[in-house]
Motif scaffolding. Structure first.
Motif, PDB file in Angstrom:
ATOM      1  N   SER A 147       4.070 -10.194  -2.798  1.00  0.00           N
ATOM      2  CA  SER A 147       3.290 -10.904  -4.100  1.00  0.00           C
ATOM      3  C   SER A 147       1.685 -11.013  -3.527  1.00  0.00           C
ATOM      4  N   THR A 149      -1.988  -9.401  -2.555  1.00  0.00           N
ATOM      5  CA  THR A 149      -2.865  -8.224  -3.056  1.00  0.00           C
ATOM      6  C   THR A 149      -3.976  -7.964  -2.015  1.00  0.00           C
ATOM      7  N   ASP A 184      -0.283  -1.838   1.985  1.00  0.00           N
ATOM      8  CA  ASP A 184       0.594  -0.730   1.531  1.00  0.00           C
ATOM      9  C   ASP A 184       1.366  -0.111   2.870  1.00  0.00           C
TER      10      ASP A 184
END
Length: 211
Positions: A147, A149, A184
């Motif tokens: 979840s 960012t 990432d």
């Protein structure tokens, strides 16, 4: 040399009180370390272990939380008492007085009972318990990570992590709090809390510890 009077006060989340008459003498231990390995490893997050043998309580404590306190016995003026009813004295012969009654009680910790093993006669029970760190390092936090960012700072990452697992942090500023994480990372379908908390601690050169 002169043992002062100590009273244990243990309350379980199940509503059971464990006091001195229920505790088998010399059968309580607390093991707590920042890093118990042969080599010093920054980022280590170890769970404290509390073990105790109790008597005459017909109750299964497994899965419950124990809040453990130890109280020194004083008279009404705060002078420390001995087991024989006398006073603890300095070498000069003066009685020892606590500055406040609040100093008489020490919070040993809060521990979750992992194992509750009664003896064959059912009179004694051996409890093995761990603090909250054990739950943290064993939980799956993949849903939380998915979840997020990115980019975000280490400080934002750790604040988000502890908010998710609902564990309060001690207010502090760590040396690499402002370091920006790009994200990432290749993560499979699971992510352990241990990987997250040890990584945060290792990046800051500290150890994870439950107060």
């Amino acid at each position: 040399k002169n043992p002062i009077v100590k009273k244990m006060m243990i309350t379980s989340s199940g509503g059971i009180a464990i006091t001195n008459p229920n505790i088998v003498s010399e059968q309580m231990t607390v093991e707590d370390a920042l890093c118990s390995g042969t080599n010093l490893t920054y980022g280590a997050c170890e769970s404290a272990c509390f073990k105790i043998r109790i008597a005459d309580l017909n109750h299964n404590f497994e899965g419950e939380w124990l809040d453990v306190y130890q109280k020194l016995v004083t008279d009404e003026d705060g002078y420390l008492m001995l087991e024989d009813g006398g006073y603890l004295l300095q070498e000069s012969g003066y009685r020892i007085q606590l500055e406040s009654q609040g100093e008489a009680t020490a919070h040993i910790g809060k521990f979750k009972v992992l194992s509750d093993k009664p003896t064959s006669d059912r009179r004694w029970r051996d409890l093995t318990c761990y603090d909250m760190m054990r739950d943290i390092i064993n939980m799956d936090v993949f849903e939380w990570y998915a979840s997020l960012t990115f980019p975000m700072t280490i400080k934002q990452l750790r604040d988000s992590f502890f908010a998710y697992i609902q564990v309060p942090q001690q207010t502090t500023t760590l040396i690499n709090d402002s370091f920006v994480v790009i994200g990432d990372f290749a993560i499979g379908g699971t992510l352990s809390g241990k990987d997250v908390i040890t990584s945060i601690c290792e990046l800051n050169g500290v150890f994870g510890h439950i107060s």
